[in-house]
Design a protein around this motif. Structure first.
Motif, PDB file in Angstrom:
ATOM      1  N   LEU A 276      49.682  58.800  41.549  1.00 25.42           N
ATOM      2  CA  LEU A 276      51.044  58.852  41.953  1.00 25.42           C
ATOM      3  C   LEU A 276      51.483  59.673  42.821  1.00 25.42           C
ATOM      4  CD1 LEU A 276      51.933  57.713  38.158  1.00 25.42           C
ATOM      5  CD2 LEU A 276      51.751  56.232  39.991  1.00 25.42           C
ATOM      6  N   LYS A 277      51.159  60.771  42.888  1.00 22.07           N
ATOM      7  CA  LYS A 277      51.711  61.661  43.909  1.00 22.07           C
ATOM      8  C   LYS A 277      51.325  61.287  45.334  1.00 22.07           C
ATOM      9  CE  LYS A 277      52.443  66.030  40.947  1.00 22.07           C
ATOM     10  NZ  LYS A 277      52.091  67.432  40.657  1.00 22.07           N
ATOM     11  N   ALA A 278      50.030  60.861  45.387  1.00 23.73           N
ATOM     12  CA  ALA A 278      49.512  60.578  46.558  1.00 23.73           C
ATOM     13  C   ALA A 278      50.343  59.406  47.187  1.00 23.73           C
ATOM     14  CB  ALA A 278      48.156  60.108  46.642  1.00 23.73           C
ATOM     15  N   CYS A 279      50.540  58.443  46.122  1.00 24.60           N
ATOM     16  CA  CYS A 279      51.411  57.279  46.637  1.00 24.60           C
ATOM     17  C   CYS A 279      52.922  57.612  47.289  1.00 24.60           C
ATOM     18  CB  CYS A 279      51.796  56.297  45.581  1.00 24.60           C
ATOM     19  SG  CYS A 279      50.248  55.382  44.837  1.00 24.60           S
ATOM     20  N   SER A 280      53.442  58.753  46.471  1.00 26.81           N
ATOM     21  CA  SER A 280      54.833  59.296  46.853  1.00 26.81           C
ATOM     22  C   SER A 280      54.658  59.825  48.465  1.00 26.81           C
ATOM     23  CB  SER A 280      54.972  60.467  45.889  1.00 26.81           C
ATOM     24  OG  SER A 280      55.265  59.821  44.769  1.00 26.81           O
ATOM     25  N   GLY A 288      51.699  52.194  44.375  1.00 24.57           N
ATOM     26  CA  GLY A 288      52.072  52.685  42.983  1.00 24.57           C
ATOM     27  C   GLY A 288      52.201  51.783  41.996  1.00 24.57           C
ATOM     28  N   GLN A 289      52.475  50.649  42.365  1.00 24.81           N
ATOM     29  CA  GLN A 289      52.642  49.510  41.232  1.00 24.81           C
ATOM     30  C   GLN A 289      51.352  49.387  40.594  1.00 24.81           C
ATOM     31  OE1 GLN A 289      55.134  46.463  43.309  1.00 24.81           O
ATOM     32  NE2 GLN A 289      56.434  46.499  41.390  1.00 24.81           N
ATOM     33  N   GLU A 290      50.394  49.309  41.455  1.00 21.36           N
ATOM     34  CA  GLU A 290      48.937  48.945  40.885  1.00 21.36           C
ATOM     35  C   GLU A 290      48.508  49.996  39.888  1.00 21.36           C
ATOM     36  OE1 GLU A 290      45.976  48.487  43.830  1.00 21.36           O
ATOM     37  OE2 GLU A 290      47.461  47.306  45.113  1.00 21.36           O
ATOM     38  N   VAL A 291      48.881  51.194  40.153  1.00 23.13           N
ATOM     39  CA  VAL A 291      48.526  52.494  39.126  1.00 23.13           C
ATOM     40  C   VAL A 291      49.279  52.494  37.979  1.00 23.13           C
ATOM     41  CG1 VAL A 291      48.591  54.919  38.985  1.00 23.13           C
ATOM     42  CG2 VAL A 291      47.932  53.871  41.385  1.00 23.13           C
TER      43      VAL A 291
END
Length: 937
Positions: A276-280, A288-291
């Protein structure tokens, strides 16, 4: 069996002392249980042994090695360093300080209590050193950041004792290399690890190597370590993902996450948080929605508040505030971190009021704000200029004593009050803070600078340096920006001189860019170019500053030359570059160049879909009257925002396509887009251009519903202009009276409406009312009023207004005002006076000047003045055919014989008589033929 044993290494002097000091034997009678029992676990035994150690050095009975080991163990457990030092002194006194077993224990104790020098001294005297001593001392040096000593000991451990350090020690050394970005030592450690054969034995060391290589940005080496590791598990994958996130490679981290799932490994909580931090970091909200969906499927979301907080933070950083709020509302347990993430995100996106509302909701739930929450709320107050809420938050901070203990909170308070213009309060807080840093100084200096108090800011800058704080780049950037805004070249030059003295800053591209901006804002383009040329490194930001400076000063062609030079020097343009270049093409009507830039944008990939660049493309094509291309670009935009619609509507309005403009306005509303002030103004202009008063009234109703008439004077003025151009002055006047504030533009608009309808008495009446209300008349106002006086024949009143323009209102008479006076005098029959004004003009190239005088001469039949004006007009504007028609009117009005005037004229061509508005210019003979006369220079 008696377990009390004397050391084999007792000195002979000690044995002889036994006979010499029999009298002391009674001292040890009470210690017989210790002597008989050996190591005991009672505190009384510990005290008894310590009593022996504190006794006279001439001992008869000494504690055994087990007793001394017991004492060291107790000292380590209880942290009694004083007793440990006493024990070591005793060991030195009796000559056993180099004993391996006791010495290694003392080394470990010294490390545990932080006495590294003492531990090192004991360590150096040891005959045999245990693995534990080596590892303890190395890890202690790592912990205290004594890097060189740690690596020296590591080398000695392998060279002299041929020992293998423990895996956690090796891992700590490798991680230290990563933290220090020490690539060379890291490689040496990797070689040693491979030689010792411990890489395949534990994930601990492999993870440390991964972190080290990723921290040093050696991505290929990190991937190589990962690929070569035979056994992989979720921890290994998570380490790789975490490493990529730490160095800002969010895309690569997310790719690892997908590969991990494809390889059959199920992510754990840490994996999800890192992903999630990577998506940020890359703003990948969709990923992020997939995760998020996977977290929901596994039921982790409702069990782990940290995962929930990370989800909120991810959506916030991606700009999806609505989704972030949904996640927060669904969380079964919300803490201060959850709320603070949302509040900070709202502030970062400019939603300051929403941030403050979230803060209130948080406290209603009983969640107590922390210092980070307060900092976010203070930023929101500063951004929205909400000093009332800011003062309230200040009171809460004072009650919780966060102000004195947290410098970051103090900085936020100073910054908030400074942005709200309350500099005295900001100064008061600044003075109360006992500890200051550069951020605090910068906040106060920036506050003074942005409020226009540049001298105060300069004084603080000097004081900051006196107190030992060197101004950094952000200090000078803030000051230079303020100088540019205030057009204060004197203070700007002082700052430039100060920057030159600090050579480290002089070559900073951000400082250079700010200097260029400052000089450009002050209109000194030559100085801006001089700074530009002096910079050794010219990045895209510096080029953009120079381009922007040229555009602001109307040098559009130079801005395009900058764009071409950037390409010659292979500087990759960024969105700002393209926007500046497209703006220049729009102003210059350089369609072909704009199309070239469009091709450059297309070659850069997805930039064409960027909303800012897309909007600039629409605007450029619209200004170049290429409305079909503008619509094509508009239709291709992924996000059609209000700016996009406004650019297209403005193009239609500018080029007389009022119906298309209104159609776009209606489509925009149908698609759920909210018009802004600019949209309404354009819509009203479109209605005016095609006479669509009904639609204009509908827009007026929408403006009223949104309350814009009370808040935006430009919108109110546009409504007045729309009604005035439709001839509905009653409605225009009603709107005018409803405006809470009326400026000179709104007055001029109303006056122009009455003038266009010939209701000049209202113009004079409103002008007097305008002056009574204290509104300063502009040069446009006087053009309107003098025209009204001309139409009404108010010569004396017009002359009065003309004379008081400069004296009472500071408006220098321009050519337009002089033309009005010429027209006024001419209409009233004062032709000689009008011509005297004409002759005094330093340069008069506007045909309307002589048209006005010739028209007056025609009405009065004054051929004498008419001839003089005609000669002057003929000499300056020889290709202006209309003056000949006006001169003809003068002769007709003066009843001058046509035969007299035409006696010497050649016969006019037959076709000219059919088209009496046609004239022929003969360049060879410098003569002009007309059916009535011929005038030759």
């Amino acid at each position: 069996m008696n377990r009390h044993r004397l050391f084999h290494s007792w000195p002979l002097a000690v044995l002889k002392a036994r006979d010499m000091h029999v009298q002391r034997r009674s001292t040890f009678i009470e210690l017989l249980p210790v002597a008989e029992g050996g190591i005991c676990n009672r505190d009384g035994d510990f005290r008894s042994v310590m009593h022996v150690l504190r006794s006279d050095e001439n001992l008869v009975y000494c504690p055994s090695m087990e007793d001394l080991s017991f004492v060291i163990h107790q000292c380590r457990q209880k942290g009694h360093i004083a007793d440990g030092l006493l024990l070591h002194a005793f060991m030195c006194r009796i000559g056993i300080d180099s004993h391996s077993s006791l010495g290694n224990q003392l080394v470990c104790m010294g490390v545990e209590v932080g006495y590294l020098c003492w531990a090192q001294q004991i360590f150096d005297r040891l005959v045999l050193r245990s693995d534990c001593s080596w590892d303890s001392l190395i890890n202690a040096y790592i912990k205290h950041r004594k890097v060189d000593r740690a690596f020296i000991l590591y080398q000695k451990m392998q060279e002299k004792d041929c020992l293998c350090p423990k895996t956690h020690t090796v891992a700590s050394l490798v991680r230290l290399c990563g933290e220090l970005k020490d690539y060379d030592r890291g490689l040496e450690m990797h070689v040693d690890i491979a030689r010792l054969g411990i890489l395949d034995q534990t994930l601990f060391v492999a993870n440390a190597l991964l972190d080290m290589y990723l921290s040093c940005a050696l991505l290929d080496k990190a991937q190589e370590v990962f690929n070569n590791f035979t056994v992989k598990n979720v921890v290994m994958w998570t380490s790789l993902i975490t490493g990529y996130v730490k160095v800002g490679l969010g895309e690569k981290a997310f790719q690892c996450y997908k590969e991990m799932q494809d390889s059959g490994y199920s992510p754990d909580t840490v994996t999800f948080i890192c992903t999630l931090k990577a998506c940020s970091t890359v703003g990948a909200a969709r990923r992020g929605q997939e995760v998020h969906a996977e977290i929901e499927r596994l039921g982790i979301f409702k069990k782990d508040v940290v995962v929930g907080n990370t989800l909120v933070d991810m959506y916030v950083k991606c700009g999806w505030l609505t989704k972030a709020r949904e996640v927060l509302d669904e969380m079964p347990l919300r803490n201060v971190v959850s709320w603070t993430a949302l509040i900070t995100g709202c502030v970062d996106c400019g939603y300051n009021e929403e941030a403050l509302q979230c803060s209130e909701e948080m406290q209603l739930e009983g969640v107590i704000p922390n210092s980070v929450t307060y900092i976010g709320c203070l930023r929101a107050c500063g951004g929205s200029l909400d000093v009332e809420t800011g003062t309230k938050i200040h009171g809460e901070i004072e009650q919780r004593t966060l102000f004195k203990n947290n410098l970051a909170v103090g900085c936020a308070l100073v910054d908030m009050y400074a942005k709200c213009g309350l500099l005295s309060r900001a100064q008061d807080i600044f003075d109360k803070l006992s500890v200051r840093n550069s951020v605090l100084w910068n906040a106060l200096i920036t506050g003074y600078a942005e409020c226009g108090y540049l001298n105060n800011a300069l004084y603080l800058l000097g004081k900051m340096q006196q107190e030992g704080f060197a101004p950094d780049a952000s200090t000078f950037i803030s000051m230079l920006k303020a100088c540019g805004t205030a057009r204060d070249i004197d203070v700007g030059s002082e700052l430039h001189a100060a920057i030159k003295k600090r050579r480290s800053l002089e070559c900073d591209p951000f400082i250079g860019s700010s200097l260029i901006d400052m000089y450009a804002h002050c209109g000194l383009l030559s100085k801006a170019q001089e700074v530009f040329e002096s910079l050794s490194a010219k990045d895209v930001i510096v080029w953009n500053s120079l381009m922007t400076g040229f555009l602001e000063n109307g040098c559009d062609e130079e801005a395009l030359i900058c764009y071409e030079k950037m390409q010659d020097e292979e500087i990759m343009p960024d969105p700002v570059t393209f926007v500046c270049a497209l703006k220049a093409c729009g102003i210059m009507k350089a369609l072909s160049k704009g199309e070239e830039i469009h091709s450059d944008i297309a070659r850069c990939g997805n930039l064409e879909k960027d909303s800012i660049i897309g909007n600039s493309l629409v605007d450029m094509y619209a200004k170049n009257n290429s409305l079909v291309r503008a619509k094509e670009v508009f239709d291709g935009l992924l996000c059609q925002d209000t700016v996009s619609w406004n650019s297209l509507i403005a193009g239609y309005v500018q080029h007389g396509e009022g119906e298309q403009a209104i159609d776009c306005y209606e489509q925009m509303q149908m698609k759920g887009m909210f018009p802004n002030s600019g949209t309404f103004i354009l819509g009203l202009k479109a209605c005016s251009s095609i006479g669509a008063m009904g639609k204009g009234q509908a827009i007026h109703v929408e403006i009223e519903r949104k309350g814009l008439l009370q808040n935006d004077i430009l919108v109110g003025t546009a409504v007045i202009d729309m009604y005035a151009k439709h001839g509905s002055m009653l409605l225009a006047y009603e709107v005018f009276n409803c405006l809470p504030v009326r400026n000179v533009i709104s007055w001029n608009t109303l006056l122009t409406g009455y003038t266009s309808l010939g209701e000049c008495e209202h113009v004079i009446e409103l002008f007097e009312r305008m002056l009574e209300e204290g509104v300063n008349a502009s040069w446009v106002t006087f053009v309107i009023v003098l025209n009204a006086c001309s139409q009404m024949g108010l010569v004396k009143q017009g002359e009065t207004y003309y004379k008081c323009m400069l004296k009472d209102y500071g408006v220098t008479p321009s050519l337009e005002h002089q033309i009005c006076m010429i027209d006024l005098l001419g209409r009233a029959g004062y032709v000689d006076e009008a011509f005297s004004i004409v002759k005094k003009l330093p340069s008069f190239l506007d045909p309307s000047v002589w048209h006005s005088v010739l028209g007056a001469c025609g009405r009065l039949g004054n051929s004498k003045v008419g001839n003089e004006v005609f000669r002057l007009a003929r000499h300056i504007g020889r290709r202006d055919s209309s003056i000949y028609g006006l001169m003809s009117s003068i002769y007709v009005a003066g009843d001058i014989s046509e035969e007299t005037e035409m006696a010497n004229l050649p016969k006019a061509p037959l076709d000219f008589l059919c088209f009496p508005s046609t004239f022929w210019w003969n360049d060879k003979y410098e003569s002009f033929s007309s059916p009535l006369f011929q005038y030759t220079v």
